[in-house]
Design a protein around this motif. Structure first.
Motif, mmCIF file in Angstrom:
data_model
loop_
_atom_site.group_PDB
_atom_site.id
_atom_site.type_symbol
_atom_site.label_atom_id
_atom_site.label_comp_id
_atom_site.label_asym_id
_atom_site.label_seq_id
_atom_site.Cartn_x
_atom_site.Cartn_y
_atom_site.Cartn_z
ATOM 1 N N SER A 111 28.608 49.304 40.527
ATOM 2 C CA SER A 111 30.019 49.262 40.118
ATOM 3 C C SER A 111 30.124 49.087 38.613
ATOM 4 O O SER A 111 29.300 48.400 37.996
ATOM 5 C CB SER A 111 30.743 48.103 40.815
ATOM 6 N N SER A 112 31.143 49.706 38.018
ATOM 7 C CA SER A 112 31.358 49.534 36.582
ATOM 8 C C SER A 112 31.707 48.084 36.280
ATOM 9 O O SER A 112 32.125 47.325 37.162
ATOM 10 C CB SER A 112 32.495 50.438 36.103
ATOM 11 N N GLU A 113 31.541 47.702 35.025
ATOM 12 C CA GLU A 113 31.843 46.323 34.623
ATOM 13 C C GLU A 113 33.300 45.963 34.901
ATOM 14 O O GLU A 113 33.615 44.880 35.375
ATOM 15 C CB GLU A 113 31.530 46.159 33.136
ATOM 16 N N ASP A 114 34.191 46.921 34.629
ATOM 17 C CA ASP A 114 35.619 46.686 34.865
ATOM 18 C C ASP A 114 35.911 46.527 36.350
ATOM 19 O O ASP A 114 36.691 45.656 36.747
ATOM 20 C CB ASP A 114 36.426 47.854 34.286
ATOM 21 N N LEU A 115 35.276 47.357 37.172
ATOM 22 C CA LEU A 115 35.487 47.273 38.625
ATOM 23 C C LEU A 115 34.970 45.950 39.169
ATOM 24 O O LEU A 115 35.631 45.302 39.998
ATOM 25 C CB LEU A 115 34.800 48.452 39.318
ATOM 26 N N GLN A 116 33.809 45.520 38.706
ATOM 27 C CA GLN A 116 33.272 44.221 39.147
ATOM 28 C C GLN A 116 34.187 43.082 38.735
ATOM 29 O O GLN A 116 34.480 42.179 39.542
ATOM 30 C CB GLN A 116 31.876 44.004 38.548
ATOM 31 N N SER A 117 34.653 43.126 37.499
ATOM 32 C CA SER A 117 35.523 42.064 36.985
ATOM 33 C C SER A 117 36.836 41.984 37.765
ATOM 34 O O SER A 117 37.270 40.899 38.172
ATOM 35 C CB SER A 117 35.804 42.313 35.501
ATOM 36 N N LYS A 118 37.460 43.146 38.018
ATOM 37 C CA LYS A 118 38.734 43.163 38.748
ATOM 38 C C LYS A 118 38.541 42.754 40.203
ATOM 39 O O LYS A 118 39.403 42.085 40.792
ATOM 40 C CB LYS A 118 39.372 44.554 38.648
ATOM 41 N N SER A 119 37.421 43.159 40.808
ATOM 42 C CA SER A 119 37.131 42.784 42.198
ATOM 43 C C SER A 119 36.963 41.274 42.321
ATOM 44 O O SER A 119 37.491 40.642 43.249
ATOM 45 C CB SER A 119 35.866 43.492 42.694
ATOM 46 N N LYS A 120 36.239 40.686 41.378
ATOM 47 C CA LYS A 120 36.022 39.238 41.390
ATOM 48 C C LYS A 120 37.346 38.489 41.233
ATOM 49 O O LYS A 120 37.642 37.538 41.977
ATOM 50 C CB LYS A 120 35.068 38.853 40.259
ATOM 51 N N LYS A 121 38.157 38.928 40.278
ATOM 52 C CA LYS A 121 39.436 38.261 40.017
ATOM 53 C C LYS A 121 40.382 38.376 41.205
ATOM 54 O O LYS A 121 41.020 37.395 41.612
ATOM 55 C CB LYS A 121 40.078 38.869 38.764
ATOM 56 N N ALA A 122 40.459 39.579 41.789
ATOM 57 C CA ALA A 122 41.333 39.792 42.947
ATOM 58 C C ALA A 122 40.863 38.958 44.128
ATOM 59 O O ALA A 122 41.670 38.313 44.814
ATOM 60 C CB ALA A 122 41.360 41.270 43.314
ATOM 61 N N LEU A 123 39.565 38.965 44.355
ATOM 62 C CA LEU A 123 38.999 38.223 45.482
ATOM 63 C C LEU A 123 39.302 36.731 45.369
ATOM 64 O O LEU A 123 39.769 36.095 46.325
ATOM 65 C CB LEU A 123 37.489 38.471 45.517
ATOM 66 N N LYS A 124 39.076 36.161 44.193
ATOM 67 C CA LYS A 124 39.326 34.726 44.001
ATOM 68 C C LYS A 124 40.792 34.377 44.180
ATOM 69 O O LYS A 124 41.144 33.386 44.832
ATOM 70 C CB LYS A 124 38.860 34.299 42.607
ATOM 71 N N SER A 125 41.685 35.218 43.608
ATOM 72 C CA SER A 125 43.124 34.907 43.684
ATOM 73 C C SER A 125 43.639 34.998 45.116
ATOM 74 O O SER A 125 44.494 34.212 45.529
ATOM 75 C CB SER A 125 43.918 35.840 42.777
ATOM 76 N N ILE A 126 43.103 35.946 45.897
ATOM 77 C CA ILE A 126 43.529 36.080 47.300
ATOM 78 C C ILE A 126 42.936 34.954 48.142
ATOM 79 O O ILE A 126 43.620 34.359 48.979
ATOM 80 C CB ILE A 126 43.118 37.455 47.860
ATOM 81 N N LEU A 127 41.662 34.653 47.908
ATOM 82 C CA LEU A 127 40.995 33.595 48.687
ATOM 83 C C LEU A 127 41.702 32.246 48.539
ATOM 84 O O LEU A 127 41.794 31.468 49.487
ATOM 85 C CB LEU A 127 39.532 33.459 48.251
ATOM 86 N N GLN A 128 42.205 31.957 47.353
ATOM 87 C CA GLN A 128 42.853 30.671 47.112
ATOM 88 C C GLN A 128 44.150 30.502 47.904
ATOM 89 O O GLN A 128 44.675 29.395 48.011
ATOM 90 C CB GLN A 128 43.105 30.493 45.615
ATOM 91 N N LYS A 129 44.671 31.628 48.438
ATOM 92 C CA LYS A 129 45.884 31.557 49.271
ATOM 93 C C LYS A 129 45.612 31.839 50.744
ATOM 94 O O LYS A 129 46.449 31.557 51.597
ATOM 95 C CB LYS A 129 46.923 32.570 48.760
ATOM 96 N N CYS A 130 44.438 32.399 51.041
ATOM 97 C CA CYS A 130 44.188 32.892 52.397
ATOM 98 C C CYS A 130 43.855 31.763 53.375
ATOM 99 O O CYS A 130 42.926 30.977 53.141
ATOM 100 C CB CYS A 130 43.051 33.914 52.378
ATOM 101 N N THR A 131 44.617 31.699 54.477
ATOM 102 C CA THR A 131 44.328 30.731 55.543
ATOM 103 C C THR A 131 44.033 31.448 56.865
ATOM 104 O O THR A 131 43.997 30.833 57.917
ATOM 105 C CB THR A 131 45.530 29.782 55.738
ATOM 106 N N TYR A 132 43.857 32.754 56.787
ATOM 107 C CA TYR A 132 43.555 33.558 57.978
ATOM 108 C C TYR A 132 42.037 33.569 58.165
ATOM 109 O O TYR A 132 41.314 34.336 57.546
ATOM 110 C CB TYR A 132 44.109 34.974 57.795
ATOM 111 N N LEU A 133 41.549 32.680 59.036
ATOM 112 C CA LEU A 133 40.105 32.437 59.138
ATOM 113 C C LEU A 133 39.286 33.640 59.609
ATOM 114 O O LEU A 133 38.181 33.854 59.097
ATOM 115 C CB LEU A 133 39.847 31.229 60.036
ATOM 116 N N PRO A 134 39.778 34.457 60.582
ATOM 117 C CA PRO A 134 38.975 35.633 60.965
ATOM 118 C C PRO A 134 38.720 36.587 59.791
ATOM 119 O O PRO A 134 37.696 37.261 59.764
ATOM 120 C CB PRO A 134 39.841 36.311 62.041
ATOM 121 N N GLY A 135 39.636 36.615 58.827
ATOM 122 C CA GLY A 135 39.432 37.452 57.650
ATOM 123 C C GLY A 135 38.447 36.848 56.673
ATOM 124 O O GLY A 135 37.778 37.561 55.917
#
Length: 507
Positions: free
Chosen positions: A392-416
């Motif tokens: 993955s490009s550096e930009d894609l890795q950076s955006k994936s990491k940021k999106a993942l962290k921001s969603i995880l901090q709100k996610c309470t859906y355990l099967p996901g």
């Protein structure tokens, strides 16, 4: 020697000159001949013919130069080096329309290659001469001049400012009112090139009344004209809230939505781009586009196109979702998440994937409900995969990491969340385990499911550094279960039981 013989010699010389410039013009129109002509020093041979006593020779020599300069930056530089531009500019005022068009084509061909060559056109008074050509009665001369001004403007703000300072903008706006389609298209395109650089340049175009005239052309039957109209409106809207509001106030929407049914794919793309440039500024502007059916239209558009044509639509959804929980929910209810998931899977280009990842992050980071919409689309493992993929490009890795962290901090859906327990690195895993510790601490059903699904067993297998945040979350999870169950799920516990079995002596 008689007068007739002398006249014959002179006529033969005139015909030879004409044959030469015509031949060079013809040869110069084919790219495969350019290198040979350049090696032969053709620019120096044409230079004196620009000032020939025969207007037809002058005109054809200028046409030959435009062909050569158009195909080769080296030959365009040779035109500048041989001081041909000042000759062309000085003679523009006194020549007929055919010569003017040919000379303007040379200026355009030189200016298109680089900012430095465009600056050479400005330096020799070319812009002022081109602006005078916009006042000509002949539409062909006007069109050629507008085209050349567009090539100068597109390079940078400084060159665009030179065009504005020469008084081109009001005349370009007047060109929008002319009956000739070609002239309308080029005028709209040049205004777009001027607007794109700075808010100040865009403001100059707006103050000349361009928006009202552009708005009148959005339902034109001519697709090429509509492309340029929507491009210009996009370049105006992108700079500021006030400029975007002026476009909205011109009642561009919902009329522009009709153009999303146009046969021309670039008309559709430019309408979507305009929507993107409007919605990015404020929730209120986003709501205007949502209210006129923009969300559904964009999602349908994404389903029908591929590659870079998708990019403005993908980003538009992200901009809308970023503003507020309600607008993000509007994207979700319009089935935006599955469409973004499809874009992520289908598009091979990393910059398009990165845009889709960014938009998914804007949707999912608001509340647990938003995060669940992303998680139920099975997007969290995809984001993790893109983050961890070395390809993955550096930009894609950076955006994936940021999106993942921001969603995880709100996610309470355990099967996901559960698939991430098995693959995530520690810097992501701590957020996953944290969410589990929050949910299972007060949910009996979640605790039971966490054990039966193997989640608790997996948590015991995680090697966390003592005192780390990850270790604290693991401890918090373990405290939600009886000690016997934690031991049962711990690595090596089965071997302990087997050892006890071997050492057990029945009574």
């Amino acid at each position: 020697m008689s007068q007739r013989q002398i006249s014959r010699v002179l006529e033969q010389y005139r015909k030879s000159r004409m044959q030469f410039v015509q031949a060079v013009a013809d040869l110069g129109s084919r790219p495969e001949n350019i290198a040979i002509l350049q090696k032969a020093g053709v620019i120096s041979l044409l230079r004196p013919l620009i000032m020939d006593v025969d207007p037809s020779v002058q005109q054809t020599a200028a046409l030959a130069l435009s062909h050569l300069a158009d195909h080769s930056q080296d030959l365009a530089e040779a035109v500048v080096k041989d001081d041909i531009l000042p000759q062309l500019v000085n003679s523009l005022a006194s020549q007929n329309r055919f010569y003017k068009m040919a000379a303007v084509f040379v200026l355009r061909a030189v200016a298109k290659h680089s900012p430095q060559l465009a600056q050479s056109v400005v330096a020799c008074g070319g812009v002022d001469a081109l602006v005078l050509c916009l006042e000509e009665l002949d539409p062909g001369v006007k069109e050629a001049a507008a085209w050349a001004l567009g090539y100068i403007s597109r390079h940078n703000a400084s060159l665009s400012q030179s065009v504005v300072d020469a008084g081109a903008v009001p005349l370009l706006v007047l060109c929008l009112l002319e009956p000739e389609l070609g002239l309308k298209r080029i005028a709209a395109s040049t205004l777009s090139d001027i607007c794109k650089h700075t808010p100040e340049l865009a403001q100059t175009v707006v103050e000349s009344g361009a928006i009202a005239h552009l708005a009148q052309m959005i339902l034109s039957p001519d697709a090429k004209l509509k492309r340029q109209v929507f491009s210009a409106l996009s370049q105006i809207s992108k700079h500021s809230i006030s400029l975007a509001e002026m476009v909205i106030e011109a009642e561009i929407f919902p009329a522009a939505m009709v153009c999303l049914r146009d046969q021309d794919e670039y008309v559709k793309k430019n309408v979507i781009t305009l929507m993107r440039e409007v919605v990015k500024h404020t929730p209120e502007l986003s709501q205007v586009i949502v209210n006129c059916g923009g969300m559904t239209a964009v999602i349908d558009y994404l389903g029908n196109f591929h590659g870079n044509l998708r990019l403005p639509g993908i980003m538009m959804l992200g901009y809308v979702a970023a503003h507020s929980e309600n607008l993000a929910m509007a994207v979700i209810l319009s089935k935006g998440v599955p469409q973004l998931s499809l874009c992520l899977s289908e598009e091979p280009e990393h910059h398009i994937k990165a845009a889709a990842v960014w938009s998914i992050g804007q949707i999912g980071h608001h509340t647990p409900e938003h995060a669940k919409a992303v998680a139920t689309a099975n997007l969290l493992p995809k984001l993790l995969q893109l983050y961890m993929d070395a390809g993955s490009s550096e930009d894609l890795q950076s955006k994936s990491k940021k999106a993942l962290k921001s969603i995880l901090q709100k996610c309470t859906y355990l099967p996901g969340l559960e698939p991430l327990l098995y693959d995530a690195p520690s810097n992501i895993l701590k957020h996953v385990v944290c969410q589990f510790s929050k949910v299972i601490s007060h949910d009996i059903k979640a605790r039971r499911l966490f054990v039966t699904s193997g989640g608790l067993k997996k948590v015991q297998e995680i090697e966390a550094e003592p005192g780390s945040v990850l270790q604290e979350h693991i401890t918090a999870i373990n405290s939600c279960f009886p000690e016997e169950i934690v031991r049962y799920c711990s690595p090596g516990y089965s071997e302990v039981l087997l050892e006890q079995l071997e050492n057990y002596q029945p009574a």
